[in-house]
Structures are given as C-alpha cells and as structure tokens.
Design a protein around this motif. Structure first.
Motif: not given
Lengths: 454, 454
Positions: A308, A311, A337, A350, A353, A357, B307-308, B343, B346-347, B350, B353
C-alpha cells in the motif's frame, strides 16, 4: 511409561493458563487452563489440561509449586514470524514513502544501503532493528542485509546475541546503474556469498542461518542467478528474493529476460524456486505462476503495508490460499513503515477488505486466518514449521506472553471478555506494551538482558 | 505601544523550540527556534523568533528565565481534532468488524448503546474514552453519545472535567426495528433534545457544547429530521450525522425517502445542512451532492479506518478537496477500531494510495496534507477554526508536545533528523508515548491530574 517419557530432557519451565495458537485444521485454537512444559533444550515437552497437573508433574518430574500461572487477561501466543524484512532499511522507516518501487530504490534505498560498509553504522542500525522487532514480538525474522559480507555477518551475530531466530541474507546484485558504489561484479557476488555462508555457518549459532539472497531479477544477471541457484542447492540453503511487486517492475523484467515466459519463470529456470524459497510480494502473479509456486513448494511473503505504502498493488491472499501456496506475512521495512507484525496483521486485513470493497463477491480474510498467517503460516513459508509456528510438542517454545490489560498499555477493558475477544483486541489495538515477555527456544529474550556479545 | 500590547491578559507560559502547524496556504509550516506565549486565558498571545526574546519579554511582560525550552527531538503540533467518534461504542473497539454497516448496527451497536441508560456503565466507558483520546492527542472530539439524555450529559461533564474540547450529541432516532428498547418516539426525541441542550448549556462548560444529532436518515422519520433542523437553527447549534457510508444504506435511504433527489437532499430539505454541520463518511456522494455541501458550508468527516474495516467504501478525498468542501478526519470508534487520530492519519494515506493503485492517475494525498486535515481541517470541519486548529495569535493554545525520541517509545532514531522527517516519523510510527504533554486552551490536561469532578 513414566521412565520412557522422562527419558527426554528435564523440564525447565511449566506455564499454566490460556494458550492461543493455530493448527492446520483450526485457524485459532484456544486452550484454556492449559499446562505447557518446556524442557532444558527449549522445546515443548508436553501440553495438557490444568486438571492433569498431578499426573504431569509425576510423569515429567517437575514440582507443582514451580508452575508459572498466567494472570487474568494474559495468554500465550506463538512468536510472530516476519518472513520479509530489510534490516538495512530500518534507519529511514516511516519516511520516504512517496515514490514507486524502482524510483524509491534508486532515491532512498541504495544510497542508505551503501553505507553498511561502515560497520559502526551497521552495528547501530542492526542492534536497533533486532531489539525493536523482538520487543514487537517477532521471534523469527527473515532478513535482507546488504551486499556487505562483514556487515551481514554482524547482523547474524547481533540476532544470535539477543536470541532471535533469524535467516540472514547477504544481498547479491551485479546490476545497478543508479548508485555507483552499490553493486558487485558477478564474481564478487558469488565469492562473497560463499564466504558469508562459510563464516556464518562456522559460528554455529543455534538459531541463525544464512539465506541465499539475490536482491531481485532486475538487479541480477542471469549468470548470477544461475550461480546462486547452484549455491543454494549444493548447500541445501534457504533462498529469498522479491517477485512481481509492481507493474513497472514486471515490464522491466520482461525487457531484461526476454526468453522467460514469466517473472516466476526467470527464477524457476535458475533453480531458485525450491521448497526452501520465500519470495516477497507477488501482487501481480498469474494463476499459472501461482501453480508453479505450488509445484515447487516455494512460498510467498505478503507485505501489505509496503504494497500500500509504495502503491505497488494489493495481493489477493484468498487466491493464493486457494492455490495452496504457502504464505506468511512480512513487514518489508522500510517499504513498509512499521517493524511490527501486528501492523502487518492489520494491513493484511485491510487489504483483504479493500478487495471486498472493489468486488463484493470477494471472500475476506478473517482475523483468525491472518493470525495463523503471522504465526504458523510464516513458519511454513520459511520451511521452519518443524521448529516453530505453534504449540506442538517437540517444537521450540517460541512464544509471546500477552497481557491485554497491561497497565499504561493501549487497550481499555470494561468487562471480562472471552479469550477470542481478547485476542482480537490485541491484534487490532495492542502494541509492544502488551507483549510482556518474549521467548525464543525457551529463552526469555524480552525484557532484555544485556547480551554477552554484539 | 507596550502598554496597548500589555492591555490584554498576562502571559502565563512561554515555550521556545520547534512549532509545526498548518495554514491555509501551507500544509506544513515549520517554525524553528520559535517563541510562543500563552496568556492566562489560555490563548496564544504571541509567536516570534528566538532571537526576539528580549523584545518580546519586555513587550509582554514575562521573565526570560521562565521560558520552557523544548528538548532535542521535541516539537509542538496543534492538538488533533477527531471530527467523528462514538463514545458509546468504545467498549467493543477492536472487535466485531466482520459485518457490513446495517447488520453491524443491529448486531453489535444498538444492543451495546441501549446499555447507556445505566449511568454507572456510561460513567466507566465515557471516562475511558475521554482519557484515552486525550492521551492519544485528541484535544477536540465531536462525540456521538446515545439516545439517553442523562448519560449524554455525563459525557459532557467528564469531557469538561478532564479538559477536553468537545461537541457532545445526544443521539436522536425514532425508527429502529432491530433492538426493541433502543429508540424514542418523535416527541421524546424532540423533548429530550431540548432538555439536553438546555441542561448542558446551563453548566456553562467553557469547552463543551451540544450538537444536534440525528443518528442518520434511516433511523429518523422526516418529521423528526425537520424538527431537529429547526432546533439547530433556532439555537444556532452544531449538527452532526452520517451520510452515504455504504451502498446498501444508499438504497435504503432511496426507499425510505422516495421524494428526495439524493441522500444529501434528504438532509438539505430538513435544514440540516448548514455551515455548522459535519457529516461522517460520504464515501458514495456524487459531485452534485458535493456541490451542495460546498454551497451550504456543510463539511465531511473522513473516517478511513471505519470505511475499510466495515468494507463501506473508499472516500476520494482529493475529489472532496477539489470541490472545496471542508473536511476533517475522524476515528469513528467503533466502526473504526482505533481511537487514535494517528491511526486516522495513516489510514487516510492508505486509502488515498489504494485509489492510486486502482487508478494510476489519482493524485495521492501527501502526509503534509493529511496532517493538515487532522488539525486545521478538523477545526474548519467543526466550525471551530476561530478557536483552534493551528498556532495563530488569538486562538486557544491546543497543542501536543511531541518527543519523537521518547524513552521506551516506539521510534528509534539513528542520527539527527530535520523537523519534517521527525514529523513524518511521528505520524507514521508514533503513539501516545511520544505525546508527552497535551494542552487544551492553555491547560495541561496530559499527564492527567485527577479531575475535581466526574
């Protein structure tokens, strides 16, 4: 019968409480009020039920007063297995994440890795990464070092000193146009790989082994890949590399290896796909390539944070599992990271998931399945499942003592919760503060005691 | 001149060191060796350069010996702003993440929320969530409570006692078929909303305000939505709700509100879209709906973990920003499993990306932009940017003292790094251990001192 059971090693420690682990049949098996004995060799001597205490103490010759009782909210899980981590990239973890793979390598990675000819720098970074990953619960790490043999040996020495189980790879690369000083000739790469294997083996570290490490196809000539395949075969060694991480890389491999049918075929032709091979990423592998992995027994390391963050793509883990390809999780520091396998667990969920989606028919991974990937799956991916990965009699005791309610930790509990809920809370919300003790082959390696060497 | 500058409040604290914040023009502005003065009202009285110390001390009447000097690796950032968090769902954070939204509400959320009629339970959970989010650096939180007025007032009392800036919403819902005891009649919902506003306002908490909170369109009749729109208007109050989180919900809203052109139109017709409205999610909003947000001044709360985790969708933040809709970040506990805004940062990266992986032309968010969303963006989304969000003279001093190298913290540094690198490391790898002090309106709220009430 007592005598024959006793004929093994003496019992060094016995723990009583909840043990949570995976088996081939069950993603999360919970053993409540269990008794687990570790012998003086660090191996699991027995697992039984609490009510069998008297019988087990007689059979295995330990005193019932010496049993360590886990507290409420505590449980043991197997040590986590990081199947792909670049120890040499740890210094810039958490930064430099705005470029795609090939540009990222040239701009950030190669310049930093070239600094590891400086053994003092290497000592600092490698000590940090070994200590940090142990604190984070990584009992086994499959490391990329750099092209520098002496620094790579130092990584092995540090892992051994702190008691981490590790595969250590001196990186091989005879193609690199971007950073002048950071490549070898093909001959150097072979010679230094031989030297690395010989010197590391001579140390006789019980838990640290060399792994043959071509960086990835674009960094190696076919001649070097063939040589490395032969070295691995002749010495029965593990192999690690990267495969099919991003689409630009795929095109480059097609250009560089026009006679190969696929990226997987490049490695396969050079005898680099064996049942002791682990390849990182594989985001863009075709089903045909996955079949070749299955056939050869080679495994994949899923590194979702890295995929992620750079990318690169999103690996369809469900498809990999359906192909019965062995699979573990990796942090891939510093493309990923975080050096924590807990992060890898979260990002694997994630990623699954995100695929859901995109496609509502996608069958997402459960947290139980991802827990298995981080433990038993990793041990299988590294062909170390005879030694670690879960709590089976005869395996080494690689374990994390988890306290979900650790004081000053990140998790709040409002009421009594069952172990599976505690496990889920730990996987989603926990950090090193919840990992109160770490054991590798029976030895308590966290909290740290100062190592004798390194 | 000195007199006129002095005519404001006296200086209570002066800090010297690195300050990192956002402005409308610059996502990350770094002020090295800066001096910042906080007056006795908790407001930022001045910001200057270190070399101006003598002049500033004379102008503002403070002693140069009382200046607090930040240590190496330390810097201040503005307090983070959680624009959407369900305080009442904190007890199961990190669990129950395998169902999509509507099933998740019926199975997990409503049964737990219905327990908040028990004020003892409410007190426990609300104390945990306020303390935890403060430790995590959330200086401002926009809370959903439950339908229970007294428990919602208790949340306000606890936030005030611990010194957190908060908007607190008593949830309104007169439609719910899944959990029998967890809904109100339309009349109850109105009456109790009035009572909630009146009683909370009577407390005169300086930093805690009520927010009108229809749960979301599917939980409310149109009659109730209209009433709540009127209540908000007549009392000049904030409004919060949810919008366009997942596709099943979209269909349900179309069925329930057949005369509305869109989900956004449902709220707009009821006067619930104002420049003091924040709507969570918006994953599936059309450009036309975004234009209506822009027009009304309503904002979005982006909750990427949720959302994820619930497989709801991926908000295209770039598109929202291009439409000039105000946007902040939210944790959305417990659809989002983490109560930490780090968090959320970070998300959010993500998610951006992931959109890039799907579409190489997508322009990803930078970490600098996401930092701004977590601070200044959040303050704008909550229409509190006159009071908080960055270090501007006249705003309240809401700030986190960050130590990237905190001992026993999660970050290793190998060498001296520039502030921007330290910020990036903190955003990607830091946790509450790196947030050594938290200030809200000038008051040090972390480390905790025992509150006088609550």
């Amino acid at each position: 019968m007592a005598n024959s059971e006793r004929s093994g090693n003496a019992i060094a420690h016995v723990y009583r409480g909840t043990f949570v682990h995976s088996t081939q049949q069950t993603a999360v098996q919970i053993l409540e009020d269990a008794l687990l004995g570790v012998n003086t060799q660090g191996k699991i001597a027995f697992i039984g039920e609490g009510k069998e205490l008297q019988r087990l103490s007689q059979t295995f010759g330990f005193s019932t007063s010496e049993v360590t009782q886990l507290a409420k909210h505590e449980f043991f899980i197997p040590g986590m297995i990081d199947t792909h981590i670049h120890a040499s990239q740890y210094s810039y973890a958490g930064t430099a994440l705005e470029l795609p793979l090939l540009q990222w390598l040239n701009t950030y990675t190669f310049p930093v890795e070239s600094r590891f000819k400086d053994l003092e720098f290497a000592h600092k970074v490698y000590t940090q990464v070994v200590k940090r990953t142990l604190r984070n619960g990584t009992t086994t790490a499959c490391y990329f070092a750099t092209i520098h043999t002496d620094a790579s040996l130092l990584l092995g020495q540090i892992a051994n000193a702190f008691g981490q189980r590790a595969l250590v790879g001196k990186v091989c690369m005879d193609r690199n146009n971007s950073v002048k000083h950071y490549k070898e000739t093909s001959q150097e790469s072979q010679d230094e790989t031989y030297r690395f294997i010989k010197e590391l083996s001579k140390k006789e570290y019980p838990l640290v082994k060399p792994v043959v490490t071509p960086r990835f196809a674009p960094s190696c000539t076919e001649a070097l890949l063939v040589q490395l395949g032969a070295i691995a075969k002749n010495n029965n060694l593990h192999i690690q590399s990267h495969i099919s991480e991003n689409t630009e890389e795929l095109k480059l491999v097609q250009e560089l290896f026009p006679n190969s049918e696929s990226y997987t075929d490049v490695y396969h032709k050079c005898n680099l796909l064996t049942d002791k091979t682990v390849m990182a990423h594989g985001c863009h592998l075709s089903d045909k390539e996955l079949a070749l992995f299955r056939e050869t027994g080679a495994s994949l390391s899923h590194c979702p944070n890295s995929n992620i963050s750079l990318c690169s793509g999103v690996l369809d883990v469900r498809n990999v599992l359906n192909h019965k390809v062995k699979l573990g999780l990796g942090t891939d520091v510093a493309g990923g990271y975080s050096s924590s396998m807990l992060d890898s667990v979260r990002r694997a969920l994630d990623s699954s998931k995100v695929l859901k989606i995109q496609n509502p028919d996608h069958e997402t991974l459960t947290f139980e399945e991802v827990f298995r990937l981080a433990t038993l799956g990793g041990s299988q991916a590294l062909s170390l499942d005879d030694q670690t990965g879960n709590f089976e009699v005869g395996k080494d005791f690689d374990a994390l003592r988890v306290n979900v309610a650790a004081s000053d930790g990140p998790i709040d509990l409002i009421q009594h919760e069952e172990p599976k809920i505690l496990l889920e809370k730990f996987l989603n919300l926990g950090d090193d503060r919840n990992i109160v003790e770490v054991f590798v082959a029976g030895r308590k390696v966290v909290p740290f005691t100062e190592p004798t060497s390194a």
